[in-house]
Design an enzyme around this catalytic site. Structure first.
Site, PDB file in Angstrom:
ATOM      1  N   CYS A 249       5.884  10.915 -12.497  1.00  0.00           N
ATOM      2  CA  CYS A 249       4.857  10.701 -11.473  1.00  0.00           C
ATOM      3  C   CYS A 249       4.209  12.042 -11.152  1.00  0.00           C
ATOM      4  CB  CYS A 249       5.435  10.025 -10.242  1.00  0.00           C
ATOM      5  SG  CYS A 249       6.769  10.935  -9.436  1.00  0.00           S
ATOM      6  N   ARG A 254       8.405   9.225  -7.017  1.00  0.00           N
ATOM      7  CA  ARG A 254       8.047   7.838  -7.309  1.00  0.00           C
ATOM      8  C   ARG A 254       8.672   7.379  -8.615  1.00  0.00           C
ATOM      9  NH1 ARG A 254       1.633   8.160  -6.723  1.00  0.00           N
ATOM     10  NH2 ARG A 254       2.094  10.364  -7.107  1.00  0.00           N
TER      11      ARG A 254
END
Length: 294
Positions: A249, A254
């Site tokens: 990410c 994430r």
């Protein structure tokens, strides 16, 4: 939850039923809230100091779980110190949860780091703090004072972490790369979500990557989708667990969520989190990038 490959998600009811264990001086059960970074448009259910689940330890992803000088995860001895000071030992059942515009935003980053250093019994509150607050479970401002423990990490276990050279190999071999950022970040329209400091000089994505935005692995209430739904989602992008998979990410937080979905919920064996992610790749001289859609 039995359809998942591993029993690593716990419900809000389960946490509520075990509150006394989390409050206890006995380190058998520990609850950890991981705060995500604040930005001007943050709309989180509450910060740790404003209210948390009773017995929960509060950790900040950047101050407590990162080496801010080297922009890296904690070194082993620092990890052991932070975890032991929080009252956690090697045998603790540790349940993570957190806030954020993505439920459990940095809680899964902490979970992944604990797994990197070999903690065996780590779990995640399904839906995170958002679900807890929105469904009227109780919060407290009382901060626990758990006895300090002497913690000895078994890791690191490099099989769940990817580096720049691993990404190079994946590009050359055509192995699955899962970019979990927003479509706007993936195409290069924006470099990072608004208000966040960690960024890069260039926008776009790693060549050959598929875009599976992290919100797609969660249901409307913030809990993880079923195993069948997750399997179908990834299969639509050519990811079936038969090959080595790298998720990335912006700073690896994430992608920790989707690493968790792929590795622990679906049970895909060879899944690694590239925590250098776009803040590394997008700043590298001569690193190849692509822009636009898949």
């Amino acid at each position: 939850m039995s359809a998942y490959a591993n029993d690593v998600l716990v419900s809000a009811d389960w946490v509520e039923d075990n509150i006394e264990e989390f409050e206890s001086d006995d380190p058998a059960y520990r609850l950890v809230e991981v705060n995500s970074p604040e930005s001007p448009d943050s709309d989180f259910p509450s910060r740790y100091d404003d209210g948390h689940i009773s017995g929960a330890i509060g950790l900040q992803w950047d101050e407590d779980l990162s080496d801010e000088t080297e922009r890296d995860i904690l070194k082993k001895d620092d990890f052991e110190r932070v975890v032991g000071d929080a009252g956690i030992d090697e045998d603790s059942t540790v349940v993570f949860y957190g806030d954020g515009w993505i439920p459990n935003w940095f809680a899964l980053y902490a979970y992944w780091q604990f797994k990197y250093y070999g903690h065996e019994d780590a779990r995640v509150l399904n839906g995170g703090k958002d679900y807890w607050v929105e469904n009227d479970y109780e919060l407290t401002e009382e901060v626990p004072d758990h006895p300090v423990q002497e913690y000895h990490a078994r890791g690191p276990f490099e099989s769940i972490r990817a580096y720049k050279d691993d990404v190079d190999t994946a590009i050359e071999s055509g192995l699955p790369l899962v970019d979990v950022r927003s479509p706007e970040e993936f195409t290069g329209e924006v470099i990072a979500p608004e208000g966040l400091q960690e960024t890069a000089q260039r926008g776009g994505h790693i060549p050959g990557a598929s875009n599976v935005p992290v919100a797609q692995v969660l249901a409307d209430d913030g809990r993880f989708k079923s195993a069948d739904e997750l399997r179908e989602l990834y299969a639509d992008h050519g990811v079936d667990g038969e090959e080595s998979i790298i998720a990335y990410c912006r700073v690896g937080e994430r992608s920790s969520i989707e690493w968790f979905a792929l590795h622990d919920l679906l049970g895909f064996e060879d899944v690694r989190n590239y925590d250098g992610s776009w803040t590394e790749w997008g700043n590298l001289v001569r690193a190849p990038i692509e822009t636009g859609e898949e």
